[in-house]
Design a protein around this motif. Structure first.
Motif, mmCIF file in Angstrom:
data_model
loop_
_atom_site.group_PDB
_atom_site.id
_atom_site.type_symbol
_atom_site.label_atom_id
_atom_site.label_comp_id
_atom_site.label_asym_id
_atom_site.label_seq_id
_atom_site.Cartn_x
_atom_site.Cartn_y
_atom_site.Cartn_z
ATOM 1 N N GLY A 349 -69.855 37.959 80.498
ATOM 2 C CA GLY A 349 -69.287 37.984 81.867
ATOM 3 C C GLY A 349 -68.367 37.000 81.940
ATOM 4 N N GLN A 350 -68.125 36.314 81.011
ATOM 5 C CA GLN A 350 -66.785 35.185 81.246
ATOM 6 C C GLN A 350 -65.634 35.614 80.417
ATOM 7 N N ARG A 351 -64.681 34.575 80.902
ATOM 8 C CA ARG A 351 -63.401 35.067 80.326
ATOM 9 C C ARG A 351 -63.044 35.196 78.820
ATOM 10 N N TRP A 352 -63.658 34.184 78.352
ATOM 11 C CA TRP A 352 -63.782 34.167 76.789
ATOM 12 C C TRP A 352 -65.275 33.992 76.214
ATOM 13 N N ALA A 362 -61.478 38.333 74.569
ATOM 14 C CA ALA A 362 -60.977 37.886 75.961
ATOM 15 C C ALA A 362 -61.229 38.993 77.071
ATOM 16 N N ASP A 363 -61.830 38.812 78.030
ATOM 17 C CA ASP A 363 -62.075 39.963 79.229
ATOM 18 C C ASP A 363 -60.795 39.475 80.221
ATOM 19 N N VAL A 419 -60.033 42.341 74.888
ATOM 20 C CA VAL A 419 -59.104 42.373 73.718
ATOM 21 C C VAL A 419 -59.861 41.365 72.647
ATOM 22 N N PHE A 420 -60.043 41.632 71.304
ATOM 23 C CA PHE A 420 -60.535 40.991 70.330
ATOM 24 C C PHE A 420 -59.515 40.408 69.393
ATOM 25 N N PHE A 421 -59.693 38.964 69.140
ATOM 26 C CA PHE A 421 -58.490 38.383 68.365
ATOM 27 C C PHE A 421 -59.239 37.539 67.209
ATOM 28 N N ALA A 422 -58.389 37.739 66.157
ATOM 29 C CA ALA A 422 -58.862 36.983 64.866
ATOM 30 C C ALA A 422 -57.687 36.940 63.751
#
Length: 553
Positions: A349-352, A362-363, A419-422
């Motif tokens: 439930g958090q932003r990151w 990232a939400d 969105v998932f980042f790596a």
């Protein structure tokens, strides 16, 4: 002066006030609308595991009175007292919510706010309006959450359904109200502040005939609204413990239950229920094999004869054979669900949210739906409705690209999904800024909130590849995700702190950077190279730091 918050902003309570005894005031109103304003005390899993910490009109305080509901006073529709140092360890978050009691929707509300008062002075305020919502009937206004220290977050997130749906979202249950609770006398609660000057932390209470209450000096409270209508919602309770079922009384051993005739006894030597001349139930006639069994002395199909090895197992005294190439040994009792469990998504439930050391989520729906800026090509997965656009670097970015060959090309992520980042299995580190600033090497920036102010800085020096070192300065309120090769180290800045320009990741913005070429680090240089490298010397007051990775770019 109170610090103004916007939706998605966060801050440490210690940055707002040194006290832990806080007054929380909520003002929300709308034409013809009544509201239920509650506080949910949640555990580490953000669940209401203890119904005694659901603070609402039928349960106005927690067992140790660390959370108390005070009612309407000083222009606030509802108010609470929260003593942070008395909250038990199992309560990790306090979520303040407002729901419509009856028909209506949140888009009909007027301007409202959540404010924090400490020591008789308002120290923080989060303002909202109905234009931020649509058909929702509930809203999660603000959170107090424990992350090393207690922090405050302006949430402002709408929620479909009323108080019962909100309660179920936190793991509670709804029980129908059987009898209306007796009305409480209109006396001020034990904590309510007296009339006159403001006490230690709470605003004054209006007394006498109905008249606009007098705000405390410098308090700035709006006029008191009309009292909310009588609650007609069902009583809300958390998960209820069901009493264990009572076992029926047992008859004495050897005696039939009361009111039943004892069954006939079998003759001596005969199994109960066996008909005369017939074998017992389920047994074959004497001398005949049971159905599905081979005759006596014959092996069962698929099983080895005595002395013969078990199929798939080596013979006695023989070494086991190695499995075939590509064959995966099976673990007894393990299934696909069990194997995938430890890799499942971690929603908070958090932003990151860091899914693992090398993957960040990232939400976009959090923080007021503000976009996220990320390095192009760093998106590995997204879900929901997300749009990606090109974010130009501008003239400064083109200079960076032309001189270093590493232009900071960004993409802009907007929408209501995740969105998932790596990138190249690098270690990722979210750095949350609360009005402070940090410098990060442009090569080590992966993603950041668009709400952050950012600019490119240039450090010139002879010997630096491309003639200069480019860093990005971030300041404001938001999160920047930094990537490193390996686990970095954070060091305090001293007068003798030097770092290789190729290994530096970030440093505090207040640090002074000076170029230095006096330290010889590379001894085996290629032919024609001087063997010297460029180092950065950092200077600054105590409290400044640098971050270095065990890798040279």
């Amino acid at each position: 002066m109170a610090r103004e918050f916007q939706r998605g902003h966060k801050a440490k309570i210690s940055d707002l006030t040194a006290g832990t005894d806080l007054y929380i005031g909520v003002q929300i109103s709308g034409p013809g609308l009544g509201f239920d304003i509650s506080c949910f005390g949640l555990d580490a899993g953000e669940q209401l595991s203890d119904d005694r910490y659901f603070i609402f009109y039928n349960q106005p305080k927690s067992p140790e009175e660390a959370i108390q509901q005070l009612g309407t006073q000083a222009g606030d529709t509802e108010s609470f007292r929260v003593t942070l140092d008395r909250i038990p360890a199992q309560i990790q978050k306090l979520s303040f919510t407002a729901t419509i009691d009856g028909a209506g929707q949140m888009s009909q509300i007027g301007p409202g706010y959540v404010r924090i008062v400490a020591g008789g002075e308002e120290v923080a305020r989060y303002a909202f309006t109905g234009a931020e919502f649509s058909t929702e009937r509930a809203v999660m206004l603000a959170d107090f959450y424990l992350k090393d220290v207690w922090r405050f977050a302006a949430v402002g997130q709408g929620f479909d359904g009323g108080l019962d749906a909100l309660l179920k979202n936190f793991g509670g249950e709804v029980a129908e109200e059987q009898q209306a609770a007796p009305e409480q006398p209109a006396a001020a609660p034990g904590f309510a502040p007296p009339a006159g000057p403001a006490p230690g932390f709470a605003p004054p209470v209006a007394t006498g005939p109905p008249a606009p209450p007098q705000p405390a000096p410098g308090f700035g409270a709006p006029p008191a609204p009309a009292p909310a209508p009588v609650h007609a919602a069902p009583t809300m309770v958390a998960p209820m413990a069901t009493p264990p079922p009572q076992a029926p009384p047992q008859a004495p051993p050897g005696q039939p239950p009361f009111g039943q005739v004892p069954p006939p006894q079998a003759p001596p030597g005969q199994v109960p229920g066996q008909m005369p001349g017939q074998p017992p139930f389920g047994q074959p006639p004497y001398g005949q094999p049971a159905p599905g069994q081979p005759p006596y002395g014959q092996p069962v199909t698929g099983q080895p004869m005595p002395g013969q090895g078990v199929p798939g197992q080596p013979a006695f005294g023989q070494p086991p054979q190695s499995p075939h190439a590509g064959q995966v040994p099976q673990t007894p009792g393990a299934g696909l669900a069990a194997a995938m469990q430890k890799y499942r998504e971690l929603p908070t439930g958090q932003r990151w949210t860091q899914q693992n050391p090398k993957l960040m989520r990232a939400d976009l729906a959090q923080a007021g739906g503000q976009p996220v800026l990320a390095r192009q090509g760093s998106m590995v997965l997204y879900q929901g409705k997300v749009e990606f656009g090109y974010k130009g670097a501008g003239f400064t970015g083109r200079i960076v690209g032309n001189m270093t060959g590493q232009e900071m090309q960004l993409m802009r992520c907007t929408g209501r999904g995740q969105v998932f980042f790596a990138e190249e299995a690098s270690y990722l580190h979210p750095i949350e800024l609360q009005g402070d600033a940090i410098c990060v090497s442009a090569e080590n920036v992966l993603a950041f909130d668009e709400s952050l102010q950012h600019e490119v800085r240039r450090i010139e020096g002879h010997g630096i590849p491309g003639g200069a070192l480019f860093t990005m300065l971030f300041q404001g309120t938001g999160t920047v995700v930094v990537k490193t090769h390996g686990t970095p180290v954070v060091l305090p800045v001293t007068p003798t702190t030097y770092a290789d320009s190729n290994a530096i990741v970030a440093w505090s913005a207040a640090s002074q950077v000076v170029l230095s070429s006096q330290v010889r680090l590379r001894r085996n240089a290629y032919p024609g190279h001087s063997g010297e490298t460029v180092n950065l010397q950092f200077r600054g007051a105590p409290g400044n730091f640098i971050i270095v990775q065990p890798y040279e770019v």
